[in-house]
Structure formats: C-alpha cells, structure tokens
Design an enzyme around this catalytic site. Structure first.
Site, PDB file in Angstrom:
ATOM      1  N   LYS A   1      -5.038  93.455 123.219  1.00  0.00           N
ATOM      2  CA  LYS A   1      -5.839  92.880 124.059  1.00  0.00           C
ATOM      3  C   LYS A   1      -6.743  91.863 123.408  1.00  0.00           C
ATOM      4  O   LYS A   1      -7.869  92.467 122.571  1.00  0.00           O
ATOM      5  CB  LYS A   1      -6.484  93.810 125.069  1.00  0.00           C
ATOM      6  CG  LYS A   1      -7.364  93.370 126.062  1.00  0.00           C
ATOM      7  CD  LYS A   1      -7.935  94.387 126.907  1.00  0.00           C
ATOM      8  CE  LYS A   1      -8.788  93.963 128.104  1.00  0.00           C
ATOM      9  NZ  LYS A   1      -9.459  94.795 128.621  1.00  0.00           N
TER      10      LYS A   1
ATOM     11  N   LYS B   1      -2.028  91.043 126.333  1.00  0.00           N
ATOM     12  CA  LYS B   1      -2.694  90.472 127.168  1.00  0.00           C
ATOM     13  C   LYS B   1      -3.943  89.386 126.525  1.00  0.00           C
ATOM     14  O   LYS B   1      -4.331  89.959 125.640  1.00  0.00           O
ATOM     15  CB  LYS B   1      -3.732  91.698 127.892  1.00  0.00           C
ATOM     16  CG  LYS B   1      -4.448  91.339 128.898  1.00  0.00           C
ATOM     17  CD  LYS B   1      -5.112  92.490 129.617  1.00  0.00           C
ATOM     18  CE  LYS B   1      -6.030  91.965 130.623  1.00  0.00           C
ATOM     19  NZ  LYS B   1      -6.705  92.904 131.287  1.00  0.00           N
TER      20      LYS B   1
HETATM   21  C1  PBG Z   1     -10.981  95.709 131.525  1.00  0.00           C
HETATM   22  C2  PBG Z   1     -10.141  94.827 131.930  1.00  0.00           C
HETATM   23  C3  PBG Z   1     -10.162  93.247 131.915  1.00  0.00           C
HETATM   24  C4  PBG Z   1      -9.180  92.951 132.571  1.00  0.00           C
HETATM   25  C5  PBG Z   1      -8.296  94.076 132.809  1.00  0.00           C
HETATM   26  N1  PBG Z   1      -9.002  95.332 132.456  1.00  0.00           N
HETATM   27  C6  PBG Z   1     -11.446  92.542 131.727  1.00  0.00           C
HETATM   28  C7  PBG Z   1     -11.941  92.526 130.430  1.00  0.00           C
HETATM   29  O1  PBG Z   1     -11.575  93.078 129.406  1.00  0.00           O
HETATM   30  O2  PBG Z   1     -12.807  91.745 130.247  1.00  0.00           O
HETATM   31  C8  PBG Z   1      -8.772  91.544 132.770  1.00  0.00           C
HETATM   32  C9  PBG Z   1      -7.777  91.204 133.894  1.00  0.00           C
HETATM   33  C10 PBG Z   1      -7.668  89.855 134.150  1.00  0.00           C
HETATM   34  O3  PBG Z   1      -8.426  88.870 133.575  1.00  0.00           O
HETATM   35  O4  PBG Z   1      -6.735  89.476 135.137  1.00  0.00           O
HETATM   36  N2  PBG Z   1     -11.065  97.168 132.317  1.00  0.00           N
END
Ligand code: PBG
Length: 333
Positions: free
Chosen positions: A205, A257
């Site tokens: 991520k 992601k």
């Molecule tokens: C954190 C989380 C995020 C997303 C999913 N889980 C945000 C982040 O890390 O700031 C992002 C999902 C998206 O942008 O569609 N709980």
C-alpha cells in the site's frame, strides 16, 4: 490480393467479434469484484461524496439496499468502512473497537440480513476513527518526534479485528501498514475462536495522492501524510518483501493498492504469490475517470471496463472497485 508473403498475420484472429471473443485471454466476471461501501453514523439520508459522484455515505437502510443490489448483480463481497460522528473520534480510535460503534453495528446488521450469502469484509484500520486521522496511535519518541507507535497500534488492530469477527465479518482487512500486523491479528482471531475468519492483507500500500477523494469520503481528520508507514511510490522491491512477510504471517489474500498506476507491482506480486492477489482501484482512479467522462473527454463506460480489464490482466484475482455494481451490470448485459 496478398502482396506480401507473410507467414504470421496476427490480424487473422481479430477479424470478427466471435473470433475476438474466442481468443480473449482475460474475462471479467461480476464475482471478481469487491464493492467498498461507507456507513456513516448520525445521518438520516445517504450523502453523496462530492469528489466521487455516484458514491455515498450510507445510512443503515441504504447500506442494506446497496448490498442487495450488489448481490443481485452477482457481486459477492463488500468492504465496509465506518464513518463515525466527529464527537466520537479520539486519540486511539476507541469507537472502532466498541460493539456499538458504527462499523461494528453495520457488520452485525449485514450478517443478520444476508447471513453467508454476502461476504462481509471490513476495513481494520484506525484512520477513520482517530481525531488526528492517522492509522495508528501517536507517541512522542526519545527525540521529541511525534510518531505512529507500531506495536501499540497493532494491539488495537487485534482488538478491532476480534470485535469485527464477533460482529460477523467473514474477512478482516488490515490496511494500516504496521509491521507484524498480520501475525498478531491471526493469533488474536484464533485465540478468540475465529480461526475461520480470513485476512485480506493490504500488503503493498503506497503513500498515494490517489487516495485524495477517499479522505473526503470518510471525513478524514489527517493533517500531514502517511509516509512513515505507507510505501514510497518509487519502490517496488519492498512490495515483494511486504507480500512475502504477509504470506508468512498467515495472510489469506495479499493486495496491491492503488491499482492502475501500480500494475508493475501487481504483476510481480501475482507472479510469486501462493495466495490470491487482490488490487484496489482507489478513489482517485474513480474520480479521474468520472471527471473526464462527465466532461465528455473519454467514453466513460468503455474506459471503466478497460481499466478493470487491465487490472485483471496484470494479475488481480479480486478487484476492489467503486464500479463493482455498474461493471457487473454491464457484464450481465
Ligand atoms: C485506510 C484506507 C485508505 C483507503 C482504504 N483504506 C486511505 C488511506 O490510506 O489514506 C483508500 C481507499 C481509496 O482511496 O479508495 N483505512
């Protein structure tokens, strides 16, 4: 007619829709999709997210409705994010663990409504629930720096995962990028008797600006960034390490992601992974396609399908997408 003596004419297999369909290497299916959904506390009507047209913060009623719509379209899994009331946020995100917290209430509601027909996945992370917006708890280190405390955060994730399992989650999905979170959560779930609850690990991520609209979606309180725990977009090698660690720690799925800007990462992880590999088409990917579509600059529906196809072609077994229902309906004709 034939001027050149070509042995190979690849166009031969592109001549008709039937031939193209016959030789296609990748097929999308509604069951590939995971629909992310937002459940908000203290609202009495669904609220559209300005930067994500067509995506809503849901009430309990509209949440049940959209899950029903997903199932009817052949989408089998939703990923639940909770949006608490401002006054319920605190430094440790305690409402995330409470049985009567917005997310855990919604899990219980869906499990009661749908049983095992719908796969209920839950975000296991604190950023929606903390008043500072970080994915973990803050501590001041020996040099006076305010940092996210890895191990104290993992302790809370364990409690959160167990609370989600108790409420009825089939899959928990730790998205906070803390070290050791998968092993700790696995052990906590097992000790509480939830050995059948699976873990979708957000393995690779990135600290991505493509999450921008999501922060609107959950009313994030974050100031600053997440670069001390999410990955540097410049790196790919550490994603392989992250995925390897998560598999060793007991992840049932690994995930990459964002998706489209990170297809190289996805392809590499998919090549090596012994467990299913998911990819998350994030809020910014959705917002860009929608904005261009609304301006008439691209054919929005076809581009949406092409993006999803590309993510699958690169190696995703499951795709988190805000288009899940729309795309599934298209596939169903
Ligand atoms: C954190 C989380 C995020 C997303 C999913 N889980 C945000 C982040 O890390 O700031 C992002 C999902 C998206 O942008 O569609 N709980």
């Amino acid at each position: 007619m034939a001027d050149y003596d070509l042995t190979r004419r690849p166009r031969r297999l592109r001549q008709t829709p039937a031939i193209r369909d016959f030789v296609t290497e990748t097929r999308l299916h509604p069951a590939d999709f995971i629909l992310p959904v937002f459940i908000a506390d203290g609202i009495d009507a669904p609220r559209e997210i300005p930067s994500m047209p067509g995506v809503y913060q849901h009430t309990e009623d509209s949440l049940v409705e959209i899950c029903r719509e997903a199932l009817d379209a052949g989408v089998k899994c939703v990923d639940l994010f909770g949006v608490p009331r401002e006054e319920d946020k605190d430094a440790t995100g305690s409402v995330a663990v409470r049985e009567d917290g917005v997310l855990n209430r919604a899990i219980a509601l869906l499990r009661k409504e749908f049983g095992d027909e719908l796969i209920i996945m839950t975000d296991t992370c604190l950023d929606e629930f903390t008043d500072h917006g970080h994915c973990g708890v803050l501590v001041t280190d020996a040099h006076g720096r305010e940092v996210v405390d890895n191990d104290a955060t993992v302790d809370i994730y364990c409690d959160m995962a167990v609370a989600q399992a108790r409420a009825g989650a089939h899959i928990v999905s730790p998205s906070g990028m803390m070290d050791g979170q998968i092993a700790a959560i696995r052990e906590a779930l097992d000790n509480a008797g939830y050995q059948d609850v699976a873990i979708m690990a957000y393995s690779a991520k990135y600290a991505s600006k493509f999450f921008g609209p999501f922060r609107d979606a959950v009313g994030s309180s974050l100031k600053g960034d997440r670069r001390t725990y999410q990955q540097d977009p410049a790196n790919v090698r550490e994603s392989l390490l992250e995925a390897e660690l998560d598999v060793a720690e007991g992840a049932d799925f690994v995930m990459v992601k964002p998706a489209l800007p990170y297809l190289d990462v996805l392809a590499k992880i998919a090549e090596a992974s012994p467990v299913p590999v998911a990819a998350y088409q994030v809020s910014g990917e959705y917002a860009m396609l929608n904005a261009a579509g609304q301006n008439g600059w691209i054919d929005y529906e076809e581009t949406m399908m092409e993006a999803l196809m590309s993510i699958k072609r690169a190696g995703a077994d499951q795709i988190f997408t805000y288009y899940a229902i729309e795309a599934a309906k298209r596939l169903n004709g």
